[in-house]
Structure formats: structure tokens, C-alpha cells
Scaffold this motif. Structure first.
Motif, PDB file in Angstrom:
ATOM      1  N   GLY A   1       0.229   4.338   0.580  1.00  0.00           N
ATOM      2  CA  GLY A   1       0.024   5.216   1.720  1.00  0.00           C
ATOM      3  C   GLY A   1       0.737   4.726   2.966  1.00  0.00           C
ATOM      4  O   GLY A   1       1.328   5.519   3.718  1.00  0.00           O
TER       5      GLY A   1
ATOM      6  N   ASP B   1       0.841  -1.187   0.000  1.00  0.00           N
ATOM      7  CA  ASP B   1       0.000   0.000   0.000  1.00  0.00           C
ATOM      8  C   ASP B   1       0.879   1.241   0.000  1.00  0.00           C
ATOM      9  O   ASP B   1       1.685   1.446   0.919  1.00  0.00           O
ATOM     10  CB  ASP B   1      -0.906  -0.010   1.233  1.00  0.00           C
TER      11      ASP B   1
ATOM     12  N   TRP C   1       3.936   6.575   4.868  1.00  0.00           N
ATOM     13  CA  TRP C   1       3.952   6.887   6.298  1.00  0.00           C
ATOM     14  C   TRP C   1       5.252   6.401   6.943  1.00  0.00           C
ATOM     15  O   TRP C   1       5.870   7.122   7.717  1.00  0.00           O
ATOM     16  CB  TRP C   1       2.748   6.273   7.000  1.00  0.00           C
TER      17      TRP C   1
END
Length: 325
Positions: free
Chosen positions: A193, A191, A197
Motif C-alpha cells: 500500500g 508494504d 501510494w
């Protein structure tokens, strides 16, 4: 007024950020040092933090969320402008995310200890995040006076770590035959995202560290260690039961138990570790398990690594140093 917004709470927050600047960021991140000092003196920033739950106010979480939403402000005015314009979005990230640095560089400190244990080994990491620290035998290491080249070739990271003369540096990798992780909310390395992060949690000036993180992510995508969602205070025993009986079980964690704020829960975890037929490796700030640090001169800028409750080394928080006792 919320409890977190009281003058006493704001004063405690200011001191927390000043300590972060002095102990953790200074000498490692000039930008984070400046940001933390600014936050400590900013009524606006302290009020913003005070409106969050206490476990969502830590500097690394705040600064990573601000960077993810607003970039890298270089002045106090720019910092305040982003916080004013994007405060709601930053707070949403801080409520949804955790400081899952999963710093794979810590493997440079963990591997010498793992290599001293009789194998074959089965590894469980609590607070494993994406499981990058579950692959210590997939990376390379440069301790200055000794080196292990990555077994998988040049694509794997080589982690630098200054080791003192006492450190027992291995000439080969431990035999790890099984591994699993436990985390409240494991990131998905597929992922974008979640990976963004993890990258935002690397301090801004540490470009080499970011490059090694990206290499470790690529290695983990090729050989993904299983990480299950669960709470270490409730779900660890079920994972322990899955470990193969013909391997020596090792439960390890780095910078994880510090987020278990209840001292009784920490004590229960320590009792569980001592009651099972396993090795327990903790790599935490010395105040997390005070019994481990007895008779040692405090080093507030370092982690204390312990085996089965006995201290063995002071370690750099990002795995950058190993001072064997």
C-alpha cells in the motif's frame, strides 16, 4: 459553515489550482492540467476541498488520492462521477497520506553539489519519506555532456538531467559513509500500500519516471537507509547528534520546508542550520526562503538549490534540469 468552505476560501483554492495548471502541470501532464482547470471551475470539487484541513488541499495530494481510489478519468464528467461516488474514500486517503513523492530524480541535481564538498560525508535528509534520495551514490546519471553509470549494475536507475554549461558535473561519486532520514510518517517499502501510494504520486503520463522510481525502490530494498519518524522542527537535533564525528555532516531537503507553513518555524530551522558545524543543502521553491533568492530573477516553475544559504542553481522540480548560477 466551516472556514474552509467560505466563498473567499473557495476563490483562493480556485486560483491555487489554476496556478498549478499554468506553472507546474502544463507541458508536463496534459491530464493534470485539464483536471486542475476543471477543479478551479467546479463548485462541487471546491466544496469537497474546502471541507478538508488547509494542509490537505494541494493538487498533487488530491489527484493522487483520486487516482488511487478511482483510476484515471479522462473526461470532466468521469472525474465528477468518481468524486461523487468515492468522495469519502478519497477524503480518507487525503487525510491519512502525505505528498511523499521522495522523487529520486532530484539526486541528479543534488549529486554535483555533494561531490564538491570535502568528504567523507554523513547525510541527513529531512522530509526523507522512504529515503530514496539518501542513496545518490547508488544511482546512475546522464547529464547530456557527462554521465555516471550506476555502481551497482544495470538494475539501478539512470536519471536524465539537462545541465547547463556552468554546472560542475562530477566524474566520480562522493564518499558517503553514513546516512539517515527524518520524516513525519516514513513509508515502508515492504508494504504494498505504501509503495502504491508513492507510485500514484508520479504524474500519469510520466511512465519513464515511474519506471525509474520502481528501480530506485528496488535499490533501496537492497540497501535500506534508516529513516526515523519525527518532526524536523523538534527532532532534528537528536539525529544530528548521532552523526559520526569524523565525517562532514550535510543536512539536505527537497520540496519539504514548503509544507512548514509557519514562517517563524522556517526561520528557526534556518537558524539551526547556520548555528551548527555542517553543510546545509536546500532545494525548494524560491519563496520558501526568500533570502536565498535575493537579487535573482524569479523563476516560479523551478526550485532554487542553495548551499549554506547561498544560491547555487535553479533545478527542475523532478530533477529534470540543473541550471548552475
Amino acid at each position: 459553515m466551516r472556514p474552509g468552505a467560505t466563498p473567499a476560501a473557495r476563490s483562493a483554492l480556485a486560483e491555487r489550482y489554476l496556478r498549478f495548471a499554468r506553472v507546474e502541470a502544463e507541458g508536463h501532464s496534459p491530464l493534470y492540467t485539464d483536471w486542475a482547470r476543471h477543479v478551479a471551475g467546479s463548485a462541487r470539487a471546491l466544496a469537497f476541498l474546502g471541507d478538508l484541513q488547509p494542509d490537505r488541499r494541494q493538487p498533487n495530494l488530491f489527484f493522487a488520492a483520486l487516482r488511487l481510489v478511482g483510476g484515471l478519468p479522462r473526461t470532466e464528467a468521469a472525474f465528477d462521477d468518481i468524486l461523487t461516488r468515492e468522495g469519502d474514500a478519497i477524503a480518507a486517503v487525503m487525510r491519512a497520506r502525505r505528498t511523499q513523492t521522495n522523487e529520486p530524480g532530484r539526486c541528479a541535481c543534488l549529486l554535483p553539489l555533494l561531490a564538491r564538498l570535502d568528504g567523507p560525508l554523513a547525510l541527513i535528509e529531512v522530509g526523507a519519506s522512504a529515503g530514496l534520495c539518501l542513496l545518490p551514490d547508488h544511482y546512475g546519471y546522464d547529464w547530456g555532456r557527462a554521465r555516471l553509470d550506476p555502481p551497482g549494475g544495470s538494475g539501478a536507475p539512470v536519471f536524465p538531467c539537462r545541465a547547463n554549461a556552468r554546472a560542475p558535473l562530477p566524474e566520480s561519486y562522493p564518499d558517503i559513509v553514513w546516512r539517515a532520514g527524518l520524516d513525519l510518517s516514513p513509508p515502508d517499502l515492504g508494504d504494498a500500500g505504501d509503495v502504491a501510494w508513492l507510485e500514484a504520486l508520479v504524474w500519469p503520463e510520466q511512465t519513464d519516471r515511474l519506471a525509474r522510481l520502481r528501480q530506485a525502490v528496488a535499490v533501496a530494498r537492497q540497501a535500506p537507509p534508516p529513516v526515523v519518524a519525527g518532526d524536523l522542527t523538534r527532532d532534528l537535533e537528536a539525529l544530528i547528534a548521532q552523526a559520526p564525528a569524523d565525517a562532514r555532516l550535510v543536512v539536505m531537503h527537497s520540496a519539504v520546508l514548503t509544507y512548514v507553513s509557519d514562517p517563524d518555524a522556517r526561520a528557526d530551522f534556518a537558524r539551526l542550520m547556520r548555528s551548527r558545524d555542517l553543510h546545509w543543502i536546500s532545494n525548494e521553491a524560491p519563496g520558501v526562503f526568500p533570502d536565498h533568492a535575493k537579487r535573482l530573477t524569479p523563476r516560479e516553475d523551478m526550485f532554487l538549490m542553495a548551499l549554506d544559504g547561498h544560491p547555487v542553481a535553479w533545478t527542475g522540480p523532478h530533477g529534470q534540469s540543473l541550471d548552475w548560477l
